[in-house]
Design a protein around this motif. Sequence first.
Motif, PDB file in Angstrom:
ATOM      1  N   VAL A 276      28.565 -64.939 -47.524  1.00  0.00           N
ATOM      2  CA  VAL A 276      28.985 -65.906 -48.540  1.00  0.00           C
ATOM      3  C   VAL A 276      28.273 -67.229 -48.286  1.00  0.00           C
ATOM      4  O   VAL A 276      27.723 -67.471 -47.210  1.00  0.00           O
ATOM      5  CB  VAL A 276      30.521 -66.094 -48.527  1.00  0.00           C
ATOM      6  N   GLU A 277      28.315 -68.092 -49.296  1.00  0.00           N
ATOM      7  CA  GLU A 277      27.615 -69.371 -49.157  1.00  0.00           C
ATOM      8  C   GLU A 277      28.447 -70.395 -48.372  1.00  0.00           C
ATOM      9  O   GLU A 277      27.894 -71.208 -47.632  1.00  0.00           O
ATOM     10  CB  GLU A 277      27.269 -69.924 -50.544  1.00  0.00           C
ATOM     11  N   ALA A 295      33.797 -73.659 -55.584  1.00  0.00           N
ATOM     12  CA  ALA A 295      33.781 -72.548 -56.536  1.00  0.00           C
ATOM     13  C   ALA A 295      33.429 -73.025 -57.943  1.00  0.00           C
ATOM     14  O   ALA A 295      32.705 -72.345 -58.680  1.00  0.00           O
ATOM     15  CB  ALA A 295      35.129 -71.839 -56.530  1.00  0.00           C
ATOM     16  N   ASP A 300      29.435 -69.234 -53.848  1.00  0.00           N
ATOM     17  CA  ASP A 300      30.198 -68.057 -53.434  1.00  0.00           C
ATOM     18  C   ASP A 300      31.116 -68.502 -52.301  1.00  0.00           C
ATOM     19  O   ASP A 300      30.664 -68.734 -51.175  1.00  0.00           O
ATOM     20  CB  ASP A 300      29.238 -66.966 -52.975  1.00  0.00           C
ATOM     21  N   THR A 301      32.411 -68.636 -52.604  1.00  0.00           N
ATOM     22  CA  THR A 301      33.348 -69.331 -51.716  1.00  0.00           C
ATOM     23  C   THR A 301      34.420 -68.386 -51.196  1.00  0.00           C
ATOM     24  O   THR A 301      35.044 -67.646 -51.965  1.00  0.00           O
ATOM     25  CB  THR A 301      34.036 -70.482 -52.469  1.00  0.00           C
ATOM     26  N   SER A 348      37.426 -66.652 -53.416  1.00  0.00           N
ATOM     27  CA  SER A 348      38.156 -65.549 -52.792  1.00  0.00           C
ATOM     28  C   SER A 348      39.024 -66.114 -51.671  1.00  0.00           C
ATOM     29  O   SER A 348      38.544 -66.915 -50.864  1.00  0.00           O
ATOM     30  CB  SER A 348      37.183 -64.518 -52.213  1.00  0.00           C
TER      31      SER A 348
END
Length: 605
Positions: A276-277, A295, A300-301, A348
């Motif tokens: 993820v970032e 987000a 991409d959190t 997420s």
Amino acid sequence: MVEDNTDVAQTAPIILVSAAGEAGRSAIAALRTRYSADYELVVVGDPADASGAAPAAGQAERPAEALDAVVAGPAEALDAVAARRAAALAEALDAAAAAHRAIALALVDAAAAGDGGSLAGMRERWPDARRSLLIGWGGWADAVTTRTLLELASQGRVDGYVVAPDSPHDESFHAEITGYLREWAVASAVHPARFTVVGDDGDPRVHAVRARLARQGTPARVIQSEQPEAETLRTLGRPSAAVLVGTPSGDVLADPTDADLARAAGLTTELPDHEVEVTVVGAGPAGLAAAVYAASEGLDTLVLESGAVGGQAGSSSLIRNYLGFPRGVSGADLALRAYRQAWMFGASVAHARHATGMRVGTGGFELDVDGTDRVRTRSVVLATGVSYRRLRVPALRAFVGASVFYGASSVEARAQRGRDVLVIGGGNSAGQAALHLARFARSVALVVRGPSLAESMSQYLIDELADAGVGLRTNARVVDARPSAAGDRLGAVVLEHTDSGDRDEVPTDSLFVTIGARPHTDWLPPEVLRDQWGSVITGAEVLTEGGRRAWPHDRPPEPLETSAAGCFAVGDVRRGSVKRVAAAVGEGSVVVSSVHRHLGELQLG
């Protein structure tokens, strides 16, 4: 301090109105139109005068005589009318209490409110009821109305004000009313609990499970192990389990973990199978703000939260001074709103997952989760917050989680009905906890080391504590404890006076501790520089404290960046942070711009 109303009849809750003139007439008409199916509208005063006409047959409204209250009549002087109306309100409340009726909302004008004595008494009889001043359009410009409202609010006798509607379908008016009714419904737990917890009241895990479920937005009822219903659940679960949890699906969880409880509530505990970032560790106000902004800006959190969403702030019964909430907002409500906002933007959230280690690599990080799982991430935002420090009093250990609580759990407040409670601490968290506990407990007192609350607590809280009758013991600290006569819970604490050394034994049934702050940073690697207390050092202080050995890069660290490039810290876990919810939210939002710059550097190589 509170009258036990556990035998309130299972009839429609009351919306009580005492307001004359056009404001009263329009409010009553609007309330009758919208709420008569679920609430009983009780009007204190002459119905013809208050509503413009006598109520039609079959309407839900009924005058206060139906509760044997005295209706205010005409008088020769304005102050005499106000006195009679205030007396009528007091008698209507007495009648409702005698009939064991539940009051959800009292809506009164300034004349009926009087000096606020009846409204203050409502808090003792109906601790969850909401009380609001009704004012006409433009009433905030009237000096007398404004003075009355501010005085009553500062004394904790009204929760806010409502502007009278201009029609029965004024949605701004109804938004305020339904807001009050929702607050009452949540506080009084009128809706059936979806979960059932079986266990002994003296078991700390029972308290922890109940608190966990409530913080997830899924409150539960608790039944003792010896009750007949408990046997039914035991046959469906594991009979030897110390704690059983009945779920909405009909399953029975035996000694469930926090992850089990999260999944039973429909929350995910899954981790992504790709890099993820940005990973935000901690879902308190700072972490949730970081998740929302990251987000919403397309990153991409992932959010890892080991406890309940909201962190320490999430347990607060009411945050009065948070921007945008004139009546205040509970920590749990604020946290759930922020969580849903982050989720709607695509973040997420892995619930009940503990970050247990971190490795710094080239171009990213690897996080250990619960000791067995791994998460790969290009950047990290640390928002793990702090927890209250444990008192160094060995005699208290046996009661932790059952009658000694670290933190201001609003979930435990209702269980203190009829009990004597002490709150240790002099900050805003302690004040908010004491105010909430005072709605239920027989007595509440604050214990502080210093000579007063002035240096550590907001003035509005000090004023409300005094009006609520909360006691104050200054220049004192807990040095010992005694069990109750039965030996199963706390019975007394020993207080030492810091100025004289004298000791007193003070009876108490429960102790809430809200002092000290220990950052959750033991799991971090040496590359993340911390001070002697464990707080994470960020920004220019990385170079000041650690020099080039700690920061060997050409560029200076970002303001919220740690000594590990690409790892940031926000909120209470960061050294030098301002311990306020708004400050934490601000840091969580602004750190995302630094995350973007770091990710841009990685792309450039």
